[in-house]
Design an enzyme around this catalytic site. Structure first.
Site, PDB file in Angstrom:
ATOM      1  N   GLY A  76       0.700  -1.301   0.197  1.00 59.81           N
ATOM      2  CA  GLY A  76      -0.041   0.072   0.031  1.00 59.81           C
ATOM      3  C   GLY A  76       0.799   1.366   0.121  1.00 59.81           C
ATOM      4  N   SER A  77       2.197   1.057  -0.147  1.00 61.19           N
ATOM      5  CA  SER A  77       3.003   2.212  -0.065  1.00 61.19           C
ATOM      6  C   SER A  77       3.426   2.599  -1.565  1.00 61.19           C
ATOM      7  CB  SER A  77       4.199   2.002   0.935  1.00 61.19           C
ATOM      8  OG  SER A  77       5.475   2.877   0.389  1.00 61.19           O
TER       9      SER A  77
END
Length: 239
Positions: free
Chosen positions: A13-14
Site C-alpha cells: 500500500g506504499s
C-alpha cells in the site's frame, strides 16, 4: 545480473515501495520479499528498528548493505545491477542522468510531498483532505503537465522509460487509490497511461496496493461517520 541474498522489506500500500518493486522486477533481480504490515505497526518492532532506525519502508538489505529512501534504493540498484539491456532506465551520460535525477528530486520534494500534505487527513483519519494544501497539489500537477508538454518526448526524460517515470508513476498511483481524477491534466494523464502500458510489471506491483489503500481509506471514512453519528445521538440524548 541477479543475486540471491537481498531482502526487500515493503508494504504494497506504499507508493515508494511500489517504485522500488517495479525497479527490482525490471532489472530481473532475484530477491526475497519481506512484507511489513504498517497497519500492524510491524515496522516499529525491535528487529526492524535495529535494521532501519528510521523504521520506514521500503528498506533493502543487500548482503549486509542496508538502504532506505526509495529513490536512493532505485539509484543504487541501477548503479550496481543494471545490464546493457536495462541501462536505459538510468543513463550513464552525465547530462542524461542529471535529467533523471532532477525528476526524482522533483518527485520527492514537490509532487509526493504535495500528495502527502493534501491527503494526510484522509489517509490517516478518514477526514476530508486539507483544503489549505489543495493549491500545493494542483501546482505540482501543473508543473508536471507542463514539463511533459514542453519536453516533446513520450517520457519524462526522453524517448524511453527511466526510473524517474517509475518513481513518479508510483506517486501518481496514490491519486488513483484516493480517487482523485487528474484527467484534466491532459499531458500528464496520457503519459500515465503510456507508462502503465510500458512497464510490464505495473499491474503486478501496483494494482493490489492501490486497492489496499482505497479500501483502508474507505474503512476510515466509514468509522469516522459512525463515530460522528454516535456523538450526534449522544448530544441529542443529553438535551
Amino acid at each position: 545480473m541477479a543475486w540471491l541474498s537481498a531482502e526487500f522489506y515493503f508494504y504494497k500500500g506504499s507508493a515508494p515501495c511500489r517504485s522500488v518493486w517495479m525497479t527490482l522486477k525490471l532489472l530481473n533481480c532475484e530477491f526475497e520479499e519481506k512484507h511489513v504490515d504498517l497497519l500492524k505497526a510491524e515496522n516499529k518492532r525491535p528487529w526492524f528498528i535495529r535494521l532501519n532506525p528510521q523504521h520506514t519502508v521500503p528498506t533493502l538489505n543487500d548482503q549486509g548493505l542496508v538502504l532506505w529512501e526509495s529513490r536512493a534504493i532505485m539509484q543504487y540498484l541501477m548503479n550496481k545491477y543494471a545490464t546493457e539491456g536495462t541501462q536505459y532506465l538510468y543513463p550513464k551520460e552525465p547530462e542524461e542522468r542529471a535529467k533523471v535525477d532532477r525528476m526524482l528530486f522533483f518527485d520527492m520534494g514537490t509532487l509526493y510531498h504535495a500528495i502527502k500534505e493534501y491527503f494526510g487527513p484522509k489517509i490517516h483519519q478518514g477526514m476530508p483532505p486539507d483544503q489549505e494544501k489543495e493549491n500545493l497539489l494542483k501546482t505540482s500537477l501543473d508543473y508536471l503537465d507542463h514539463f511533459l508538454e514542453i519536453g516533446g518526448v513520450p517520457y519524462l526524460c526522453g524517448e524511453r522509460i527511466t526510473i524517474a517515470d517509475i518513481a513518479i508513476l508510483a506517486s501518481i498511483t496514490e491519486l488513483d487509490a484516493l480517487n482523485y481524477s487528474y484527467k484534466c491534466y491532459g499531458e500528464l494523464f496520457r503519459w500515465s497511461e503510456r507508462v502503465k502500458e510500458g512497464i510490464p510489471c505495473y499491474k503486478e506491483c501496483c494494482i493490489e496496493g492501490v486497492e489496499m489503500t482505497r479500501a483502508r481509506v474507505k474503512q476510515l471514512e466509514d468509522d469516522l461517520k459512525k463515530q460522528m453519528e454516535k456523538e450526534r445521538k449522544a448530544s441529542i440524548t443529553k438535551k
